[in-house]
Design a protein around this motif. Sequence first.
Motif, short mmCIF file in Angstrom:
data_model
loop_
_atom_site.label_atom_id
_atom_site.label_comp_id
_atom_site.label_asym_id
_atom_site.label_seq_id
_atom_site.Cartn_x
_atom_site.Cartn_y
_atom_site.Cartn_z
N MET A 113 12.57 5.27 -11.57
CA MET A 113 12.19 6.46 -12.31
C MET A 113 11.62 7.47 -11.32
SD MET A 113 9.37 7.15 -15.38
CE MET A 113 8.80 5.51 -15.40
N ASN A 114 12.07 8.71 -11.44
CA ASN A 114 11.52 9.76 -10.61
C ASN A 114 10.16 10.16 -11.13
OD1 ASN A 114 13.81 9.85 -9.04
ND2 ASN A 114 14.77 11.45 -10.24
N ARG A 115 9.29 10.54 -10.22
CA ARG A 115 7.94 10.95 -10.61
C ARG A 115 7.64 12.29 -9.95
NH1 ARG A 115 4.45 7.28 -12.98
NH2 ARG A 115 5.32 5.22 -13.17
N ALA A 116 6.82 13.07 -10.62
CA ALA A 116 6.35 14.33 -10.07
C ALA A 116 4.84 14.37 -10.21
CB ALA A 116 6.98 15.50 -10.82
#
Length: 81
Positions: free
Chosen positions: A1-4
């Motif tokens: 999962m991409n995170r910001a």
Amino acid sequence: MNRAAYPIELPPSLGSAAQRLADEDGVSLDQWVSLAVAQKIGSAETVAEFFQRRAAGADPQKFLEILRSAPHRAPDPEDEL
């Protein structure tokens, strides 16, 4: 999962309460805030969908008829802006 990363500033009272609740739940503050945001988004989207469904059955002509039938009088004092 991409995170910001989204740095936020909370008033001290909110930050303390969020940290306390995260500690009680045994999760990090980041996890707790992520879950809180997810819950709020789910709630907001559910409300938006509800009003979209309600509006889908609206009849603008009937709405205008109802408005035209309203009495012409000044608003009650507690209803004034």
